[in-house]
Design an enzyme around this catalytic site. Structure first.
Site, mmCIF file in Angstrom:
data_model
loop_
_atom_site.group_PDB
_atom_site.id
_atom_site.type_symbol
_atom_site.label_atom_id
_atom_site.label_comp_id
_atom_site.label_asym_id
_atom_site.label_seq_id
_atom_site.Cartn_x
_atom_site.Cartn_y
_atom_site.Cartn_z
ATOM 1 N N CYS A 4 0.854 -1.203 0.000
ATOM 2 C CA CYS A 4 0.000 0.000 0.000
ATOM 3 C C CYS A 4 0.888 1.251 0.000
ATOM 4 C CB CYS A 4 -0.911 -0.021 1.226
ATOM 5 S SG CYS A 4 -1.760 1.532 1.512
ATOM 6 N N HIS A 46 -3.734 0.933 8.566
ATOM 7 C CA HIS A 46 -4.312 0.663 7.244
ATOM 8 C C HIS A 46 -5.790 0.314 7.378
ATOM 9 C CE1 HIS A 46 -4.434 -0.429 2.991
ATOM 10 N NE2 HIS A 46 -5.333 -1.310 3.392
ATOM 11 N N GLY A 93 -14.902 6.553 -7.146
ATOM 12 C CA GLY A 93 -13.665 7.157 -7.631
ATOM 13 C C GLY A 93 -12.436 6.860 -6.794
ATOM 14 N N HIS A 100 -8.512 7.821 3.108
ATOM 15 C CA HIS A 100 -7.925 9.164 3.098
ATOM 16 C C HIS A 100 -9.018 10.192 2.860
ATOM 17 C CE1 HIS A 100 -7.719 7.568 -1.044
ATOM 18 N NE2 HIS A 100 -7.953 8.805 -1.449
ATOM 19 N N HIS A 102 -9.501 13.996 1.386
ATOM 20 C CA HIS A 102 -8.941 15.110 0.635
ATOM 21 C C HIS A 102 -9.402 16.405 1.305
ATOM 22 C CE1 HIS A 102 -8.126 12.724 -3.175
ATOM 23 N NE2 HIS A 102 -9.009 11.931 -2.601
HETATM 24 P P1 AMP Z 1 -8.577 8.712 -4.532
HETATM 25 O O1 AMP Z 1 -9.043 8.808 -5.950
HETATM 26 O O2 AMP Z 1 -9.534 9.332 -3.569
HETATM 27 O O3 AMP Z 1 -8.164 7.305 -4.144
HETATM 28 O O4 AMP Z 1 -7.327 9.650 -4.458
HETATM 29 C C1 AMP Z 1 -6.006 9.231 -4.420
HETATM 30 C C2 AMP Z 1 -5.167 10.478 -4.359
HETATM 31 O O5 AMP Z 1 -3.865 10.118 -3.975
HETATM 32 C C3 AMP Z 1 -5.052 11.225 -5.687
HETATM 33 O O6 AMP Z 1 -5.496 12.564 -5.509
HETATM 34 C C4 AMP Z 1 -3.555 11.159 -6.006
HETATM 35 O O7 AMP Z 1 -3.086 12.314 -6.630
HETATM 36 C C5 AMP Z 1 -2.954 10.956 -4.635
HETATM 37 N N1 AMP Z 1 -1.665 10.272 -4.596
HETATM 38 C C6 AMP Z 1 -1.337 9.098 -5.180
HETATM 39 N N2 AMP Z 1 -0.065 8.761 -4.893
HETATM 40 C C7 AMP Z 1 0.416 9.739 -4.094
HETATM 41 C C8 AMP Z 1 1.676 9.983 -3.465
HETATM 42 N N3 AMP Z 1 2.698 9.128 -3.580
HETATM 43 N N4 AMP Z 1 1.821 11.109 -2.718
HETATM 44 C C9 AMP Z 1 0.797 11.963 -2.595
HETATM 45 N N5 AMP Z 1 -0.414 11.794 -3.153
HETATM 46 C C10 AMP Z 1 -0.603 10.707 -3.900
HETATM 47 ZN ZN ZN Z 2 -2.252 1.307 3.706
#
Ligand code: AMP
Ligand code: ZN
Length: 113
Positions: A4, A46, A93, A100, A102
Protein backbone atom coordinates in the site's frame (compact mmCIF):
# COMPACT_ATOMS: atom_id res chain seq x y z
CA UNK A 1 -0.20 -3.49 4.29
CA UNK A 2 3.10 -4.03 2.52
CA UNK A 3 2.07 -3.06 -1.02
CA UNK A 4 0.00 0.00 0.00
CA UNK A 5 1.58 3.30 -1.08
CA UNK A 6 0.06 5.25 1.80
CA UNK A 7 1.38 2.69 4.32
CA UNK A 8 4.77 3.22 2.69
CA UNK A 9 4.41 6.99 3.17
CA UNK A 10 3.55 6.38 6.86
CA UNK A 11 6.69 4.22 7.24
CA UNK A 12 8.71 6.80 5.27
CA UNK A 13 9.59 4.20 2.68
CA UNK A 14 8.16 6.57 0.07
CA UNK A 15 8.81 10.33 0.04
CA UNK A 16 6.02 12.81 0.66
CA UNK A 17 5.56 16.39 1.81
CA UNK A 18 4.27 15.80 5.33
CA UNK A 19 2.33 18.74 6.78
CA UNK A 20 1.06 17.12 10.00
CA UNK A 21 1.70 13.98 12.00
CA UNK A 22 0.69 12.52 15.35
CA UNK A 23 0.43 9.01 16.76
CA UNK A 24 -2.72 8.16 14.77
CA UNK A 25 -2.82 10.43 11.74
CA UNK A 26 -0.58 11.72 8.98
CA UNK A 27 -1.29 14.51 6.47
CA UNK A 28 0.71 15.23 3.33
CA UNK A 29 0.34 17.20 0.12
CA UNK A 30 -1.42 15.45 -2.75
CA UNK A 31 1.04 14.66 -5.55
CA UNK A 32 -1.48 15.88 -8.15
CA UNK A 33 -3.14 18.91 -6.53
CA UNK A 34 -6.57 19.93 -7.79
CA UNK A 35 -6.41 23.33 -6.04
CA UNK A 36 -3.80 25.54 -4.31
CA UNK A 37 -4.37 23.57 -1.09
CA UNK A 38 -4.80 19.83 -1.56
CA UNK A 39 -3.84 17.75 1.45
CA UNK A 40 -4.55 14.09 2.14
CA UNK A 41 -5.32 13.21 5.75
CA UNK A 42 -4.96 9.52 6.54
CA UNK A 43 -5.01 7.21 9.54
CA UNK A 44 -1.61 5.59 10.11
CA UNK A 45 -3.42 2.30 10.56
CA UNK A 46 -4.31 0.66 7.24
CA UNK A 47 -8.07 0.96 6.75
CA UNK A 48 -9.36 0.40 3.24
CA UNK A 49 -12.05 3.10 3.16
CA UNK A 50 -14.95 4.39 5.26
CA UNK A 51 -16.54 0.93 5.16
CA UNK A 52 -13.80 -0.14 7.61
CA UNK A 53 -15.09 2.34 10.22
CA UNK A 54 -16.96 0.58 13.02
CA UNK A 55 -17.93 1.03 16.67
CA UNK A 56 -14.39 0.24 17.80
CA UNK A 57 -12.55 2.84 15.69
CA UNK A 58 -15.20 5.50 15.02
CA UNK A 59 -13.40 8.00 17.30
CA UNK A 60 -10.66 8.13 14.66
CA UNK A 61 -13.01 10.03 12.36
CA UNK A 62 -13.57 12.71 14.99
CA UNK A 63 -9.82 12.99 15.41
CA UNK A 64 -9.31 13.29 11.65
CA UNK A 65 -11.85 16.14 11.61
CA UNK A 66 -9.93 17.95 14.36
CA UNK A 67 -6.76 17.61 12.27
CA UNK A 68 -8.60 18.88 9.18
CA UNK A 69 -9.86 21.93 11.12
CA UNK A 70 -6.36 22.68 12.36
CA UNK A 71 -4.85 22.35 8.87
CA UNK A 72 -7.60 24.48 7.30
CA UNK A 73 -6.85 27.27 9.78
CA UNK A 74 -3.08 26.92 9.36
CA UNK A 75 -3.39 27.08 5.57
CA UNK A 76 -5.62 30.15 5.79
CA UNK A 77 -8.63 28.60 4.07
CA UNK A 78 -10.93 28.09 7.06
CA UNK A 79 -12.99 31.26 6.69
CA UNK A 80 -13.10 31.40 2.90
CA UNK A 81 -14.08 27.75 2.71
CA UNK A 82 -12.87 24.37 1.66
CA UNK A 83 -14.06 20.89 0.79
CA UNK A 84 -13.47 17.49 2.41
CA UNK A 85 -13.89 14.45 0.16
CA UNK A 86 -13.42 10.75 0.79
CA UNK A 87 -13.93 8.42 -2.16
CA UNK A 88 -15.16 4.88 -1.60
CA UNK A 89 -14.75 1.98 -4.01
CA UNK A 90 -14.69 2.12 -7.83
CA UNK A 91 -17.88 4.04 -8.55
CA UNK A 92 -16.95 6.53 -5.84
CA UNK A 93 -13.66 7.16 -7.63
CA UNK A 94 -11.36 5.53 -5.09
CA UNK A 95 -7.92 4.85 -6.58
CA UNK A 96 -5.76 4.35 -3.48
CA UNK A 97 -7.27 1.77 -1.14
CA UNK A 98 -6.07 3.25 2.15
CA UNK A 99 -8.67 5.51 3.82
CA UNK A 100 -7.92 9.16 3.10
CA UNK A 101 -9.70 12.50 3.28
CA UNK A 102 -8.94 15.11 0.64
CA UNK A 103 -8.78 18.64 2.09
CA UNK A 104 -9.15 20.94 -0.90
CA UNK A 105 -9.29 24.73 -0.99
CA UNK A 106 -7.54 27.99 -1.75
CA UNK A 107 -9.82 28.93 -4.65
CA UNK A 108 -13.53 28.91 -5.53
CA UNK A 109 -14.35 25.25 -6.06
CA UNK A 110 -16.80 24.10 -8.70
CA UNK A 111 -19.84 22.19 -7.58
CA UNK A 112 -19.71 18.59 -8.71
CA UNK A 113 -22.96 17.12 -7.43
P1 AMP B 1 -8.58 8.71 -4.53
O1 AMP B 1 -9.04 8.81 -5.95
O2 AMP B 1 -9.53 9.33 -3.57
O3 AMP B 1 -8.16 7.30 -4.14
O4 AMP B 1 -7.33 9.65 -4.46
C1 AMP B 1 -6.01 9.23 -4.42
C2 AMP B 1 -5.17 10.48 -4.36
O5 AMP B 1 -3.86 10.12 -3.98
C3 AMP B 1 -5.05 11.23 -5.69
O6 AMP B 1 -5.50 12.56 -5.51
C4 AMP B 1 -3.56 11.16 -6.01
O7 AMP B 1 -3.09 12.31 -6.63
C5 AMP B 1 -2.95 10.96 -4.63
N1 AMP B 1 -1.67 10.27 -4.60
C6 AMP B 1 -1.34 9.10 -5.18
N2 AMP B 1 -0.06 8.76 -4.89
C7 AMP B 1 0.42 9.74 -4.09
C8 AMP B 1 1.68 9.98 -3.47
N3 AMP B 1 2.70 9.13 -3.58
N4 AMP B 1 1.82 11.11 -2.72
C9 AMP B 1 0.80 11.96 -2.59
N5 AMP B 1 -0.41 11.79 -3.15
C10 AMP B 1 -0.60 10.71 -3.90
ZN1 ZN C 1 -2.25 1.31 3.71
Amino acid sequence: MSDCIFCKIVKREMPSQIVYEDDRVMAFNDINPLAPVHILVIPKEHLTNVLDINENNADLIGHIHLVINRLAREKGIAEKGFRIVTNCNPEGGQVVYHLHYHLIGGEKLKNFA
